[in-house]
Design an enzyme around this catalytic site. Sequence first.
Site, PDB file in Angstrom:
ATOM      1  N   ARG A 148     -74.800  83.177  -4.731  1.00 36.59           N
ATOM      2  CA  ARG A 148     -73.764  82.248  -5.182  1.00 36.59           C
ATOM      3  C   ARG A 148     -74.322  80.903  -5.642  1.00 36.59           C
ATOM      4  O   ARG A 148     -73.576  80.023  -6.048  1.00 36.59           O
ATOM      5  CB  ARG A 148     -72.743  81.999  -4.059  1.00 36.59           C
ATOM      6  CG  ARG A 148     -71.777  83.137  -3.809  1.00 36.59           C
ATOM      7  CD  ARG A 148     -70.780  82.792  -2.708  1.00 36.59           C
ATOM      8  NE  ARG A 148     -71.449  82.377  -1.485  1.00 36.59           N
ATOM      9  CZ  ARG A 148     -71.914  83.212  -0.567  1.00 36.59           C
ATOM     10  NH1 ARG A 148     -71.761  84.501  -0.718  1.00 36.59           N
ATOM     11  NH2 ARG A 148     -72.527  82.762   0.505  1.00 36.59           N
ATOM     12  N   GLU A 207     -83.396  91.374  14.199  1.00 36.58           N
ATOM     13  CA  GLU A 207     -82.331  90.807  15.037  1.00 36.58           C
ATOM     14  C   GLU A 207     -82.662  90.958  16.521  1.00 36.58           C
ATOM     15  O   GLU A 207     -83.531  91.751  16.899  1.00 36.58           O
ATOM     16  CB  GLU A 207     -80.987  91.532  14.780  1.00 36.58           C
ATOM     17  CG  GLU A 207     -80.521  91.495  13.341  1.00 36.58           C
ATOM     18  CD  GLU A 207     -79.056  91.869  13.183  1.00 36.58           C
ATOM     19  OE1 GLU A 207     -78.324  91.910  14.184  1.00 36.58           O
ATOM     20  OE2 GLU A 207     -78.652  92.126  12.029  1.00 36.58           O
ATOM     21  N   ARG A 243     -79.043  97.866   0.748  1.00 31.53           N
ATOM     22  CA  ARG A 243     -78.499  96.739  -0.025  1.00 31.53           C
ATOM     23  C   ARG A 243     -77.682  97.179  -1.228  1.00 31.53           C
ATOM     24  O   ARG A 243     -76.711  96.514  -1.601  1.00 31.53           O
ATOM     25  CB  ARG A 243     -79.641  95.838  -0.501  1.00 31.53           C
ATOM     26  CG  ARG A 243     -80.467  95.224   0.591  1.00 31.53           C
ATOM     27  CD  ARG A 243     -79.667  94.303   1.479  1.00 31.53           C
ATOM     28  NE  ARG A 243     -80.484  93.805   2.578  1.00 31.53           N
ATOM     29  CZ  ARG A 243     -79.973  93.241   3.663  1.00 31.53           C
ATOM     30  NH1 ARG A 243     -78.662  93.103   3.808  1.00 31.53           N
ATOM     31  NH2 ARG A 243     -80.768  92.807   4.616  1.00 31.53           N
TER      32      ARG A 243
END
Lengths: 422, 422
Positions: A148, A207, A243
């Site tokens: 973005r 993670e 993805r």
Amino acid sequence: MHPNDPALRSFITVDPASDFPIQNLPYGVFSTSGTSPRVGVAIGDAVLDLAAIEAEGLLDLGGAKGIFAQPSINAFMALGPKVWSATRERISTLLRHDHAELRDNAALRQRALLPRKDVTLHLPLTVAGFTDFYSSKEHATNVGVMFRGKDNALQPNWLHMPIGYNGRASTVVVSGTKVRRPRGQLKPPSVDVPSFGPCKRLDFELEMGVVVGQSSTMGDMLTEAQAEESIFGFVLLNDWSARDIQQWEYVPLGPFLAKGFATTISPWIVTREALEPFRVQGPAQDPAPLPYLQQRGANNYDMQLDVDLRTSGTAKPARIASTNFRYMYWSSVQQLVHHASNGCMMSIGDLLGSGTISGPEKEQRGSLLEISWNGSEPFELPDGSKRSFLEDGDSLAIRGWCQGKGYRVGFGECEGTIAAAE
Amino acid sequence: MHPNDPALRSFITVDPASDFPIQNLPYGVFSTSGTSPRVGVAIGDAVLDLAAIEAEGLLDLGGAKGIFAQPSINAFMALGPKVWSATRERISTLLRHDHAELRDNAALRQRALLPRKDVTLHLPLTVAGFTDFYSSKEHATNVGVMFRGKDNALQPNWLHMPIGYNGRASTVVVSGTKVRRPRGQLKPPSVDVPSFGPCKRLDFELEMGVVVGQSSTMGDMLTEAQAEESIFGFVLLNDWSARDIQQWEYVPLGPFLAKGFATTISPWIVTREALEPFRVQGPAQDPAPLPYLQQRGANNYDMQLDVDLRTSGTAKPARIASTNFRYMYWSSVQQLVHHASNGCMMSIGDLLGSGTISGPEKEQRGSLLEISWNGSEPFELPDGSKRSFLEDGDSLAIRGWCQGKGYRVGFGECEGTIAAAE
């Protein structure tokens, strides 16, 4: 002495670089050839068979029986934080160099202490629910800039709450399980209609996973202290991500098949108690969170996290990321408080992924999406090959540990090798 | 005679308007005062206690024991489709007007046939995973027009796959369970910063739930036939939704706390087999789905679905929606095929929500979001009050049935009453 005391020593020799000194005592589920999976604790290069120790009458579990002769840690977690603490203290005592009970019982040592290299490790918990968060500001910013632009990198809600979504519990697997490249609908921007085939942009996500050990009541919220107390421990977690599948499917209801094909966790659950000495303050939170999300404690951890990639053609892995759990913007406690804030019942065995852990530096990026900047900056590996995303045969390993004085509290390995799509 | 034969009659009198004729035989979990929850079948105004029938030796479950003396249907589902079919046929025989075995055994009838009004109904399955889809074109279009305008109503991916997301399994509750109004972060467009408080735009979603009765292998896909065969049955499902929490949290990872506070299902699981006579072709799919999603069968069902709202001030409910399951664009079989298409392992006890079921007409809208057009068109209730969203004390009940010749195969009720936020 407290089980976290740096001066503690075991009668079992532990290398200072081992992940499993007497100050750690992480829980896992293991089996040996011809025996059933049961709960054990890692100590140095050995596994202490807790089912054998329990059967010998050496553990006081408040009247509960057969708690460790089970293929998951869930029954033990159900006994609650006081039992977790007392049991860890007791196991620590049993393993001390100056405590005779186990040390001098040769028959029991023979039976209950197994070489770690001889055991098979299984998924350590029955995963009740899997929730994945998105709580590293550096990761969310990198992704935002990529898709973005700089000016709208973080979504408006991001600084106000730990953004998360429900994941798929059935495909959480233990380190060492092969991960089949998923198939799915792909529609790169360059074509008009989607096709169905093997994912071409397969990624990992570095993670941590929180293992919830206590259930909450449906309709009730959790305070910071209650959330803290219901955390049993932590695992390393790789939230494998497709993805290209994700890009096409995720609007408007979020990632689904791009994630649910596999999630790998480390075999050892390091207890929250063992990580106590490594607590640190997280990043300053600005704006201040709403009152229900505010925390007084230092709820982050100083934990080194490394990611190695080994291609099928080479023996030597390449370090592709190196970061720290301390960078997380939203802490695990805040994630849990938020999760229960709508009255959602938390269950014993819930697994909460932290979200990809990146750091401020380039080498601290916790996904290939960030490392290769969405494929625009492929990187070179020691064998001369280049990578933007994972190829068949690639092995991806996460390691993590906290450094104490003369010892480290670590997790072992969270590894997965990519198998070709069928 | 086949258990679906319209000519079948039971020795138990069943009203033609009852949901539970001998052609249905749905499974539920029930208890009576002082007894443990166990599996039963609804017949007319009675419940047949299958634990008692099994203990009497009247069922052949291939050597398995105590299958129905359990608080969930999962152990029975694990026995597989052939046993499901044979057991339903056997129960049908035992309940026939011209079969003496149970009919003429007064002691067993006394023990095993209980008035439905005297039993407590429990959640009929242990929910392994809950996935929610978004597969009504009318619903997705209504929502799209509301938020993005007519020209971009459907997202580009919607016609190519059944869009879905992982939901929260721990808060799936049985009909009759009170639903506490959730609290959460709210940030209407008119304010700059979010606040935390009770949801102000609480909604229902009229859905069907598929109960998956067979597990799949991680890494493998399911064909249409395999998906079909792994469906055990269907329930009514209300996917309670907090629209204001959803609006603020859902970008970019989808709905999370806006949904996970509660999901209500009907107590009776109507088997796929009982719904066979009511199969119909779904809407034409244009563009043609990708080959892996194409179906040859008529995988929709002609099932009437009604929604009634009763306010705390009145005894008489108002019908606020009336639609049909046949309108679904993506069938349950297609949803399941898609779900497993990335190699995601399906588990016994998975629950798949259809997504809100709306129809082409205004009175066929399956959520208050659509009925009140996002609050812009409040509607009046018989007591003179107006509604855009649910108020405390409101009771929302979904009913559904398929109409046969002289009988109906129905689900009973899927009801929840809103309790105030604490």
